[in-house]
Design an enzyme around this catalytic site. Sequence first.
Site, PDB file in Angstrom:
ATOM      1  N   LYS A  52       3.893   5.602   8.100  1.00  0.00           N
ATOM      2  CA  LYS A  52       2.984   4.557   8.572  1.00  0.00           C
ATOM      3  C   LYS A  52       2.868   4.602  10.092  1.00  0.00           C
ATOM      4  CE  LYS A  52       3.819   1.815   4.464  1.00  0.00           C
ATOM      5  NZ  LYS A  52       4.426   0.665   3.787  1.00  0.00           N
ATOM      6  N   GLN A  96       8.445  -3.941   5.217  1.00  0.00           N
ATOM      7  CA  GLN A  96       8.615  -2.934   4.163  1.00  0.00           C
ATOM      8  C   GLN A  96       9.460  -3.492   3.019  1.00  0.00           C
ATOM      9  OE1 GLN A  96       6.993  -0.066   4.080  1.00  0.00           O
ATOM     10  NE2 GLN A  96       7.968   0.733   2.268  1.00  0.00           N
ATOM     11  N   ASP A 119      -0.832  -5.902   4.456  1.00  0.00           N
ATOM     12  CA  ASP A 119      -0.461  -5.401   3.129  1.00  0.00           C
ATOM     13  C   ASP A 119      -1.320  -6.045   2.037  1.00  0.00           C
ATOM     14  OD1 ASP A 119       1.508  -3.408   2.777  1.00  0.00           O
ATOM     15  OD2 ASP A 119       3.108  -4.781   3.391  1.00  0.00           O
TER      16      ASP A 119
HETATM   17  N1  GUN Z   1       7.090  -0.671  -0.506  1.00  0.00           N
HETATM   18  C1  GUN Z   1       6.465   0.214  -1.322  1.00  0.00           C
HETATM   19  N2  GUN Z   1       5.126   0.155  -1.126  1.00  0.00           N
HETATM   20  C2  GUN Z   1       4.911  -0.780  -0.163  1.00  0.00           C
HETATM   21  C3  GUN Z   1       3.749  -1.270   0.478  1.00  0.00           C
HETATM   22  O1  GUN Z   1       2.617  -0.890   0.197  1.00  0.00           O
HETATM   23  N3  GUN Z   1       3.960  -2.219   1.442  1.00  0.00           N
HETATM   24  C4  GUN Z   1       5.185  -2.688   1.751  1.00  0.00           C
HETATM   25  N4  GUN Z   1       5.277  -3.629   2.692  1.00  0.00           N
HETATM   26  N5  GUN Z   1       6.293  -2.246   1.177  1.00  0.00           N
HETATM   27  C5  GUN Z   1       6.147  -1.295   0.219  1.00  0.00           C
END
Ligand code: GUN
Length: 282
Positions: A52, A96, A119
């Site tokens: 990311k 996350q 998100d």
């Molecule tokens: N953990 C696995 N996929 C995601 C996601 O798309 N966003 C977040 N914040 N955590 C994750």
Amino acid sequence: MAKIIDGKKISQEIKDELKKEAAALREQGKEASLAVIQVGSDPASSIYVNNKKKACAYVGIRSVSYELPSETTQEELLGIVRELNDREDIQGILVQLPLPAQIDEDAVIRAISPQKDVDGFHPESVGRMCIGEKGFLSCTPAGIIQLLKRSGVELEGKDCVVIGRSNIVGKPMALLLLRENATVTVAHSRTRNLKEICRRADVLVVAVGKPRLITREYVKEGAVVIDVGIHRDAENKMCGDVDFADVEPVAGAITPVPGGVGPMTIAMLMNNCLEAIRSKHE
Ligand code: GUN
């Protein structure tokens, strides 16, 4: 032989479009920024978080990183989220998941300002999506819609089957397909006659979390198969929820793992980060 839907290539196209837009916005004095919070050091989460941050650097989004110890309390994390909510120089906030057991994920998701919820997990974002109002869309399902559209897959009136009903993928996927005027069935672990239901699908989206569960008996000839799963098998080889080698000869189009849905999730996160400043300055 199925057409291979190349998520890596399509996500790169999207990131290049966003890079141009980010540069144009910067010229107008509008800078996109993302705060990324990771609690603990789960290796898979560290890889996702790094990807990311790399994507942010590529597109031209400023990323600010918070790496918190695994013993972080819920109050400490909520304190950081509230501080970021108030900061004018932060436009997007991402915590996350999964979080350590002592922290209530729902409480953290709810604490993020809906204006910064890149998100798309906050109940307000989910509600907006549900009634078709403008708001942040959950990145994986939004990415799948882009994959389908940019591969020329027509959705209107099509029979779409989604396997999986998670808040992050299955449920929002069903709603976004409905928005595209598809006829949508949601199947899950308690569904009876799963094979028969899947065999009706023109578009089959698989998000069950079981390695290579879906074999050719689940797939109608010529169907489009989207695989959201990501696993490592006994030989440490990456695979999805779909048995690619078995299904590919009967499908019309299929996403590989890796290089299918995965890269799209990050591209859509980048889109949401720009959306945070697009809407803010409207
Ligand atoms: N953990 C696995 N996929 C995601 C996601 O798309 N966003 C977040 N914040 N955590 C994750």
